[in-house]
Write a protein that holds these residues in place. Sequence first.
Motif, PDB file in Angstrom:
ATOM      1  N   TYR A  29       6.227  14.742  35.538  1.00  0.00           N
ATOM      2  CA  TYR A  29       6.574  13.393  35.078  1.00  0.00           C
ATOM      3  C   TYR A  29       7.936  12.956  35.626  1.00  0.00           C
ATOM      4  O   TYR A  29       8.214  11.765  35.710  1.00  0.00           O
ATOM      5  N   ALA A  30       8.783  13.902  36.011  1.00  0.00           N
ATOM      6  CA  ALA A  30      10.134  13.583  36.474  1.00  0.00           C
ATOM      7  C   ALA A  30      10.275  13.710  37.988  1.00  0.00           C
ATOM      8  O   ALA A  30      11.382  13.676  38.511  1.00  0.00           O
ATOM      9  N   LEU A  33      12.488  11.369  39.777  1.00  0.00           N
ATOM     10  CA  LEU A  33      13.904  11.422  39.397  1.00  0.00           C
ATOM     11  C   LEU A  33      14.652  12.550  40.097  1.00  0.00           C
ATOM     12  O   LEU A  33      15.878  12.533  40.175  1.00  0.00           O
ATOM     13  N   ILE A  85      15.901  17.816  31.586  1.00  0.00           N
ATOM     14  CA  ILE A  85      15.394  16.676  32.351  1.00  0.00           C
ATOM     15  C   ILE A  85      15.237  15.459  31.439  1.00  0.00           C
ATOM     16  O   ILE A  85      15.647  14.357  31.796  1.00  0.00           O
ATOM     17  N   LYS A  86      14.682  15.658  30.253  1.00  0.00           N
ATOM     18  CA  LYS A  86      14.503  14.553  29.312  1.00  0.00           C
ATOM     19  C   LYS A  86      15.856  13.964  28.908  1.00  0.00           C
ATOM     20  O   LYS A  86      16.009  12.746  28.808  1.00  0.00           O
ATOM     21  N   LYS A  89      17.196  11.946  31.807  1.00  0.00           N
ATOM     22  CA  LYS A  89      16.384  10.732  31.943  1.00  0.00           C
ATOM     23  C   LYS A  89      16.803   9.710  30.886  1.00  0.00           C
ATOM     24  O   LYS A  89      16.965   8.525  31.176  1.00  0.00           O
TER      25      LYS A  89
END
Length: 96
Positions: A29-30, A33, A85-86, A89
Motif C-alpha cells: 500500500y505504501a 511513498l 510507514i503508517k 504517511k
Amino acid sequence: MTKSISAVGFSFEKDQNDLINQKLQRINYAESLIVDLILRVKEDKKYYFDVTINFRWGANAHVTSDDYDFAAGLNKLMDVLDQKIKKEKDKIQEKK
C-alpha cells in the motif's frame, strides 16, 4: 520502490526468500511513498534483521529486530515496519 535484500554470512534458502517476499507484500500500500527498501539479514546464533527505508520526501526509517526463529524475527520486523510507514504517511498527510 527498489528492494535490496541481502544475507550476511549465510545464503537464503528458497523458503526463506519466499517468506520475505510474501511478508513484503504487506507494505505494498505504501509502494508509491517509498523510494527504496534495504533489508539485511545476518545469522549469528540468532537472525538479525535490519531495514532502512527511504521515503519520497527525504525522510528515512530504520528498523531492526532479532529472533532465534527466522519467521518470528521477520514477523516482528514487519509489525514495526508497518507502524513506521503508517506514522510517516500520517505525518505527510497532516502537512498537506
